[in-house]
Design a protein around this motif. Structure first.
Motif, PDB file in Angstrom:
ATOM      1  N   ASP A 377       6.050   0.564 -13.404  1.00 24.40           N
ATOM      2  CA  ASP A 377       4.668   0.425 -13.828  1.00 24.40           C
ATOM      3  C   ASP A 377       4.381   1.182 -15.116  1.00 24.40           C
ATOM      4  O   ASP A 377       3.229   1.453 -15.447  1.00 24.40           O
ATOM      5  CB  ASP A 377       3.723   0.896 -12.723  1.00 24.40           C
ATOM      6  N   TRP A 393       8.528  -7.091  -3.926  1.00 26.63           N
ATOM      7  CA  TRP A 393       7.235  -6.427  -3.841  1.00 26.63           C
ATOM      8  C   TRP A 393       7.366  -4.953  -4.229  1.00 26.63           C
ATOM      9  O   TRP A 393       8.365  -4.310  -3.926  1.00 26.63           O
ATOM     10  CB  TRP A 393       6.670  -6.523  -2.427  1.00 26.63           C
ATOM     11  N   GLU A 395       4.842  -1.648  -3.933  1.00 23.89           N
ATOM     12  CA  GLU A 395       3.591  -1.012  -3.517  1.00 23.89           C
ATOM     13  C   GLU A 395       2.469  -2.031  -3.300  1.00 23.89           C
ATOM     14  O   GLU A 395       1.340  -1.867  -3.762  1.00 23.89           O
ATOM     15  CB  GLU A 395       3.171   0.044  -4.535  1.00 23.89           C
ATOM     16  N   GLY A 396       2.800  -3.126  -2.603  1.00 27.37           N
ATOM     17  CA  GLY A 396       1.803  -4.135  -2.289  1.00 27.37           C
ATOM     18  C   GLY A 396       1.599  -5.194  -3.347  1.00 27.37           C
ATOM     19  O   GLY A 396       0.874  -6.170  -3.119  1.00 27.37           O
ATOM     20  N   ASN A 397       2.217  -5.056  -4.510  1.00 25.70           N
ATOM     21  CA  ASN A 397       2.102  -6.049  -5.582  1.00 25.70           C
ATOM     22  C   ASN A 397       3.412  -6.831  -5.698  1.00 25.70           C
ATOM     23  O   ASN A 397       4.496  -6.241  -5.731  1.00 25.70           O
ATOM     24  CB  ASN A 397       1.803  -5.374  -6.926  1.00 25.70           C
ATOM     25  N   ARG A 398       3.317  -8.135  -5.759  1.00 29.17           N
ATOM     26  CA  ARG A 398       4.515  -8.954  -5.943  1.00 29.17           C
ATOM     27  C   ARG A 398       4.897  -8.951  -7.410  1.00 29.17           C
ATOM     28  O   ARG A 398       4.108  -9.348  -8.267  1.00 29.17           O
ATOM     29  CB  ARG A 398       4.275 -10.388  -5.459  1.00 29.17           C
ATOM     30  N   ILE A 399       6.102  -8.509  -7.701  1.00 35.29           N
ATOM     31  CA  ILE A 399       6.548  -8.438  -9.088  1.00 35.29           C
ATOM     32  C   ILE A 399       7.504  -9.571  -9.440  1.00 35.29           C
ATOM     33  O   ILE A 399       7.863  -9.745 -10.598  1.00 35.29           O
ATOM     34  CB  ILE A 399       7.180  -7.071  -9.413  1.00 35.29           C
ATOM     35  N   MET A 444       0.340  -7.636 -16.297  1.00 32.34           N
ATOM     36  CA  MET A 444      -0.433  -6.889 -15.311  1.00 32.34           C
ATOM     37  C   MET A 444      -0.684  -7.782 -14.102  1.00 32.34           C
ATOM     38  O   MET A 444      -1.297  -8.845 -14.251  1.00 32.34           O
ATOM     39  CB  MET A 444      -1.750  -6.418 -15.914  1.00 32.34           C
ATOM     40  N   PRO A 445      -0.256  -7.385 -12.889  1.00 29.81           N
ATOM     41  CA  PRO A 445       0.563  -6.191 -12.670  1.00 29.81           C
ATOM     42  C   PRO A 445       1.968  -6.362 -13.219  1.00 29.81           C
ATOM     43  O   PRO A 445       2.335  -7.440 -13.680  1.00 29.81           O
ATOM     44  CB  PRO A 445       0.567  -6.075 -11.139  1.00 29.81           C
ATOM     45  N   THR A 446       2.737  -5.306 -13.139  1.00 28.20           N
ATOM     46  CA  THR A 446       4.110  -5.336 -13.616  1.00 28.20           C
ATOM     47  C   THR A 446       4.893  -6.473 -12.958  1.00 28.20           C
ATOM     48  O   THR A 446       4.703  -6.781 -11.788  1.00 28.20           O
ATOM     49  CB  THR A 446       4.783  -3.992 -13.304  1.00 28.20           C
ATOM     50  N   SER A 447       5.777  -7.104 -13.723  1.00 20.18           N
ATOM     51  CA  SER A 447       6.617  -8.158 -13.157  1.00 20.18           C
ATOM     52  C   SER A 447       7.984  -8.141 -13.831  1.00 20.18           C
ATOM     53  O   SER A 447       8.173  -7.508 -14.867  1.00 20.18           O
ATOM     54  CB  SER A 447       5.963  -9.534 -13.339  1.00 20.18           C
TER      55      SER A 447
END
Length: 567
Positions: A377, A393, A395-399, A444-447
């Motif tokens: 991040d 994933w 921290e809850g975000n799919r990257i 955003m978010p990081t991917s």
């Protein structure tokens, strides 16, 4: 080269809460101790005339918060993540903040003094970020508590060490030195203004072969001639003195050996003038957190060391430290049989602190080989990655939505392997194909991007993303196959980011887990942890020497580890 800069709008953060003095960073008295082998020699006595001359003409301190003409020491707590400064006038600790500094994430790799780079009386600071940005934080008042972003430069991730030694060019301004992983040293002379491209002049190459050192320490003026000097240490513990010349093209005279045995310390620190004699001095930190003071006797010699205090294992950063900055994880993640995840923090003394639960109980019951990532991040920390049929994933975000992550035999990240300042993810499939998923900028978010195959026929039963084992600032891999342990050194190439494997040793099949805690002992190199089927935990500290000497002899640090995943 990182010399295209642009100013940033000033930002401010709330003032940090004052840190306790219980860390032992203030001297507890000059208790005598024995020098490492050959480090001191017999100091040359200084005549009263020489002492008076040194007091009359002395180098400016690199960071003087309290305005008493002596250097003040900045540090960051490993437990709170907050910055503080020890004031020489009162020997007390005070807090201050840098705008946009996220203490909880320990986001900066290094904090550097920046005296007279802006042209105001206030002494300011530079902060090097994991993405390769270098930011100048300035104030209009020498005693201001917080500092705002005044300037930013990009592209500094091409260096594995940036040093602020003081005034090398004898013009009264702070200069910088920057070293590439290949060992080329560059000088960035300070201008005294940020106009016309930033606070530094165009870089000048001033040396080759500096990769031989694992610690390069900007010391300010060690010998009392008002010109900044340097000391540098080899992984085997030999310390050398480089006397400053005042030249912008050839800033150092031929090195002089100070002595051997300095590898008993995990950090050597340029502390400016500790005894007010006009010469800068050194601090050195042991692996158990003790500090020793080496007062300069001139000419690259030092008086007998004295004990200076404890608590150094609780520091993640100390202004003027010499090692290559350690990236990313500082500890391990574990997952128990119920799917509950924990962190086991590592500071700088080679052992783990008390474990802490991550997220909700049972949250990681679905994990497909949870692994860790460094700075995905944009910050410098470790986070948990998990994979399922929906992708990868964080921290809850799919990257990533790629289903390949579910099917990889191993998935991990060792920070930036492509050299663009963004952390990447690696996946190894069951057939030995190694894939790179590059970290994408400005998302955003990081991917991360689509898979690129970077290797075939990787025969391994364990692949560990250790971070920087070799000490050159590039991320490495460690693998095990048929009981043999190998290091795959990072190259910095986007197409072939790892070199040919190097055998470390045999007999490693007795361990159930090999895991990467990052830097456990405070020297900037990433270490290795091995766990037996019975739950005994051993630390293998990286030495910087390579081959069969890559790791020091194992040390038992814990027992009773019964986890279904350790990374």
């Amino acid at each position: 080269m990182p010399h295209t800069h642009h100013p940033r709008r000033a930002q401010r953060l709330a003032v940090c809460t004052a840190l306790a003095l219980g860390m032992g960073l203030v001297s507890t008295g000059p208790a005598a101790a024995t020098n490492p082998a050959g480090t001191g020699g017999s100091p040359t006595a200084q005549s009263s005339t020489t002492a008076q001359a040194a007091a009359a003409a002395r180098a400016k301190p690199r960071f003087d918060r309290d305005g008493d003409g002596r250097g003040d020491r900045v540090y960051r707590s490993a437990t709170t993540g907050k910055l503080a400064v020890i004031l020489s006038k009162t020997s007390t600790s005070a807090s201050f903040s840098l705008a946009d500094d996220d203490a909880a994430k320990n986001s900066s790799l290094e904090v550097l003094p920046a005296d007279n780079l802006v042209g105001t009386p206030a002494q300011d600071l530079l902060r090097l970020h994991p993405d390769g940005t270098l930011r100048l934080y300035a104030t209009t008042s020498p005693t201001a508590v917080d500092r705002a972003v005044y300037w930013q430069g990009n592209g500094w991730h091409i260096y594995n060490k940036v040093v602020a030694p003081g005034d090398l060019t004898k013009d009264g301004r702070q200069d910088l030195l920057a070293r590439t992983p290949a060992g080329t040293l560059y000088l960035y002379a300070g201008k005294g203004t940020v106009a016309d491209g930033g606070p530094f002049r165009t870089r000048v190459e001033v040396g080759q072969g500096w990769q031989a050192y694992d610690q390069v320490v900007g010391t300010n003026d060690l010998d009392g001639d008002t010109i900044a000097d340097l000391v540098a240490r080899t992984p085997r513990g030999d310390l050398y003195f480089y006397k400053g010349t005042g030249s912008a093209t050839a800033p150092f005279k031929k090195r002089v050996k100070v002595g051997g045995g300095w590898n008993v310390y995990n950090q050597i620190i340029g502390a400016d003038d500790l005894d007010n004699d006009g010469r800068a001095d050194l601090l050195a930190r042991t692996r158990d957190g003790g500090f020793y003071r080496y007062l300069s006797a001139g000419g690259g010699t030092f008086k007998k060391r004295t004990y200076f205090g404890g608590g150094g294992q609780n520091l993640s950063y100390y202004l003027g430290q010499g090692g290559v900055p350690a990236h990313g994880k500082r500890g391990l993640f574990t997952v128990d049989g119920a799917g509950t995840a924990f962190t086991h923090p590592a500071f700088a003394n080679g052992v783990f602190g008390a474990r802490k639960q991550v997220g909700e109980a049972g949250q990681y019951a679905y994990h497909w080989g949870t692994s860790t990532v460094h700075g995905m991040d944009g910050e410098d920390r470790g986070v948990l990655l998990s994979a399922d049929s929906g992708g990868l994933w964080m921290e809850g975000n799919r990257i990533s939505g790629s289903a390949a992550f579910r099917d990889y035999y191993t998935r991990l990240s060792v920070r930036d392997v492509t050299g663009d300042g963004r952390s990447d993810v690696l996946g190894l499939d069951p057939w030995g194909n190694l894939f790179l998923h590059p970290g994408l900028k400005y998302t955003m978010p990081t991917s991360v991007g689509a898979a690129v195959r970077i290797g075939t026929a990787w025969k391994t039963d364990t692949l560990v993303g250790t971070g920087d084992v070799t000490g050159d600032g590039r991320p490495d891999l460690v693998s095990r196959y048929d009981g043999r342990l190998y290091v795959h050194p990072g190259t910095g190439s986007a197409t072939a980011p790892f070199g040919a494997r190097v055998l470390v040793g045999t007999g490693w099949n007795g361990y159930e887990y090999l895991a990467a805690p990052g830097d456990m002992d405070g020297d900037g190199r990433s270490d290795l942890v091995a766990v037996t089927p019975g739950g005994d935990v051993y630390r293998y500290s990286a030495t910087g020497l390579g081959g069969t000497s890559t790791f020091a002899a194992r040390v038992k640090i814990a027992s009773g580890w019964k986890y279904q995943h350790i990374s």
